[in-house]
Design an enzyme around this catalytic site. Structure first.
Site, PDB file in Angstrom:
ATOM      1  N   ASN A  88       0.836  -1.090  -0.157  1.00 21.11           N
ATOM      2  CA  ASN A  88       0.056   0.242   0.113  1.00 21.11           C
ATOM      3  C   ASN A  88       0.735   1.287  -0.038  1.00 21.11           C
ATOM      4  OD1 ASN A  88      -1.777   2.006   0.567  1.00 21.11           O
ATOM      5  ND2 ASN A  88      -2.592   1.323   2.319  1.00 21.11           N
ATOM      6  N   HIS A 127      -9.627   0.514   5.184  1.00 23.02           N
ATOM      7  CA  HIS A 127      -8.399   0.830   5.687  1.00 23.02           C
ATOM      8  C   HIS A 127      -8.748   1.788   7.136  1.00 23.02           C
ATOM      9  CE1 HIS A 127      -4.578   2.037   6.289  1.00 23.02           C
ATOM     10  NE2 HIS A 127      -3.804   1.214   5.817  1.00 23.02           N
ATOM     11  N   GLU A 147      -7.083   4.068   8.125  1.00 27.76           N
ATOM     12  CA  GLU A 147      -6.723   5.708   7.578  1.00 27.76           C
ATOM     13  C   GLU A 147      -8.410   6.008   7.145  1.00 27.76           C
ATOM     14  OE1 GLU A 147      -3.258   5.316   5.640  1.00 27.76           O
ATOM     15  OE2 GLU A 147      -2.210   4.596   7.492  1.00 27.76           O
ATOM     16  N   GLU A 164      -5.259  -5.427  10.577  1.00 27.26           N
ATOM     17  CA  GLU A 164      -4.362  -4.418  10.606  1.00 27.26           C
ATOM     18  C   GLU A 164      -4.465  -3.508  11.796  1.00 27.26           C
ATOM     19  OE1 GLU A 164      -2.406  -2.824   6.697  1.00 27.26           O
ATOM     20  OE2 GLU A 164      -3.974  -1.704   7.226  1.00 27.26           O
ATOM     21  N   GLY A 180       2.308   2.295  11.027  1.00 25.59           N
ATOM     22  CA  GLY A 180       3.400   3.662  10.611  1.00 25.59           C
ATOM     23  C   GLY A 180       3.863   3.673  12.269  1.00 25.59           C
ATOM     24  N   SER A 217       3.331  -2.128  10.161  1.00 27.08           N
ATOM     25  CA  SER A 217       4.942  -2.215  10.436  1.00 27.08           C
ATOM     26  C   SER A 217       5.556  -3.427  10.060  1.00 27.08           C
ATOM     27  CB  SER A 217       5.392  -1.779  11.815  1.00 27.08           C
ATOM     28  OG  SER A 217       4.891  -0.547  12.258  1.00 27.08           O
TER      29      SER A 217
HETATM   30  P1  13P Z   1       3.031   0.354   7.703  1.00 27.50           P
HETATM   31  O1  13P Z   1       3.571  -0.926   7.264  1.00 27.50           O
HETATM   32  O2  13P Z   1       3.729   1.716   7.318  1.00 27.50           O
HETATM   33  O3  13P Z   1       2.906   0.300   9.173  1.00 27.50           O
HETATM   34  O4  13P Z   1       1.435   0.450   7.322  1.00 27.50           O
HETATM   35  C1  13P Z   1       0.594  -0.416   7.143  1.00 27.50           C
HETATM   36  C2  13P Z   1      -0.642  -0.085   6.625  1.00 27.50           C
HETATM   37  O5  13P Z   1      -1.264   0.579   6.765  1.00 27.50           O
HETATM   38  C3  13P Z   1      -0.840  -1.003   5.248  1.00 27.50           C
HETATM   39  O6  13P Z   1      -2.111  -0.753   4.697  1.00 27.50           O
END
Ligand code: 13P
Length: 250
Positions: A9, A95, A97, A167, A173, A212
Site C-alpha cells: 500500500n 482501511h 486511515e 491491521e 506506521g 509495520s
Molecule cells: P505500515 O507498514 O507503514 O505500518 O502501514 C501498514 C498499512 O497501513 C498498510 O495498509
C-alpha cells in the site's frame, strides 16, 4: 493450502518518476512469483502509469480507494468499473486511515465491498482495533463487529471472493508490530468467526497481517498458520525491503 499474498500500500507517496522507477525495479526482479501473489496499490493518479508498466506481468495492481457508484455526479471520485477497466484486480476497503481520517462508516465500507465485487474486483477488507480498544480487551469485539456489519450487508457468498487484512491501528506506521503470537491469535479468531458461518470459505479466505511489516519481522509472521501474507505500508516503498518481504513469504 492457501497461497501467500503480499500487498504494497503506497498510500499518498511518490512522484510519477519514483513510482514508475519502483514499478520497473519490481518488474525486473520478479520473473515469477511462484506460490506467492504480489499486488501494489499506487495513488489513483499514478495508477494508469503503473498499469502500463505492470500489465501482463506477475505483479498485480489495485486501487486504494473509490466510490461505490458506477458513475454519476460525484465530483472528485472514481468508480470500481473505472478501476477494473485499467486492469486492476484488487481494491482496499475499510482501511483504518479511511475510517478514521475520512469518516468512512461501516455502511459505506459494506457498499464499497459489494461494488468492488460487482465490478469484478477482489476487495481487501481491512479490520483492526485501536490501542485503547486492545488495552481494554475489546479487540475481538471490534473485529467481530467490523466483519459482521459487512456480512449482514453483502451475505456470506460474497466472502468467497475477498481477502481480509488484520491491521491493528496501533501498529500502523508506528514501528510497533504485533508479535507473531498476537497476530496469529486474531487471525485464528477471524477464521473461527468465518467457520461458524461456512467452514469451506473460512479455510479459503486469505487473511493478511498489516502494521509495520518489515523484512526483519516478516518471516516470523509468515510462519504462523493463519497468516497468509502481509499488507505492507512504508516498507513497500523501498524495492529491496519489499522484495525481501516477498521472499520471506516463500
Ligand atoms: P505500515 O507498514 O507503514 O505500518 O502501514 C501498514 C498499512 O497501513 C498498510 O495498509
Amino acid at each position: 493450502m492457501r497461497k501467500k499474498l503480499i500487498a504494497g500500500n503506497w498510500k499518498m507517496h511518490g512522484t510519477l518518476a519514483s513510482v514508475s522507477a519502483l514499478s520497473h525495479v519490481l518488474l525486473q526482479s520478479v520473473s515469477s512469483t511462484g506460490d506467492t501473489s504480489l499486488v501494489v496499490f499506487p495513488t489513483s493518479i499514478h495508477l494508469q502509469s503503473v498499469s502500463e508498466i505492470l500489465k501482463d506481468s506477475p505483479i498485480a495492481f489495485g486501487a486504494q480507494n473509490f466510490y461505490p457508484e458506477d458513475s454519476g455526479a460525484f465530483t472528485g471520485e472514481i468508480s470500481a468499473p473505472m478501476i477494473h477497466e485499467l486492469g486492476c484486480r484488487y481494491v482496499l476497503v475499510g482501511h483504518s486511515e479511511r475510517r478514521q481520517l475520512f469518516g468512512e462508516s461501516d455502511n459505506l465500507i459494506a457498499k464499497k465491498f459489494l461494488a468492488a465485487q460487482t465490478a469484478g474486483l477482489t476487495p481487501i477488507l481491512c479490520v483492526g482495533e485501536t490501542r485503547e480498544e486492545r488495552e481494554t480487551e475489546q479487540t475481538e469485539q471490534i473485529i467481530r463487529d467490523q466483519l459482521a456489519f459487512v456480512l449482514a450487508e453483502v451475505g456470506l457468498a460474497a466472502f468467497e471472493n475477498c481477502v481480509i487484512a488484520y491491521e491493528p491501528v496501533w501498529a500502523i506506521g508506528t514501528g510497533l508490530t504485533a508479535t507473531p503470537d498476537q497476530a496469529q491469535a486474531v487471525h485464528l479468531f477471524i477464521r473461527h468467526w468465518l467457520s461458524r458461518h461456512n467452514e469451506r470459505i473460512a479455510q479459503k479466505v486469505q487473511i493478511l497481517y498489516g502494521g509495520s511489516v518489515k523484512s526483519v519481522n516478516a518471516g516470523s509472521l509468515f510462519a504462523m498458520p493463519d497468516i497468509d501474507g502481509a499488507l505492507v505500508g512504508g516498507a513497500s516503498l523501498l524495492a529491496e525491503e519489499f522484495l525481501a518481504i516477498c521472499k520471506a513469504a516463500g
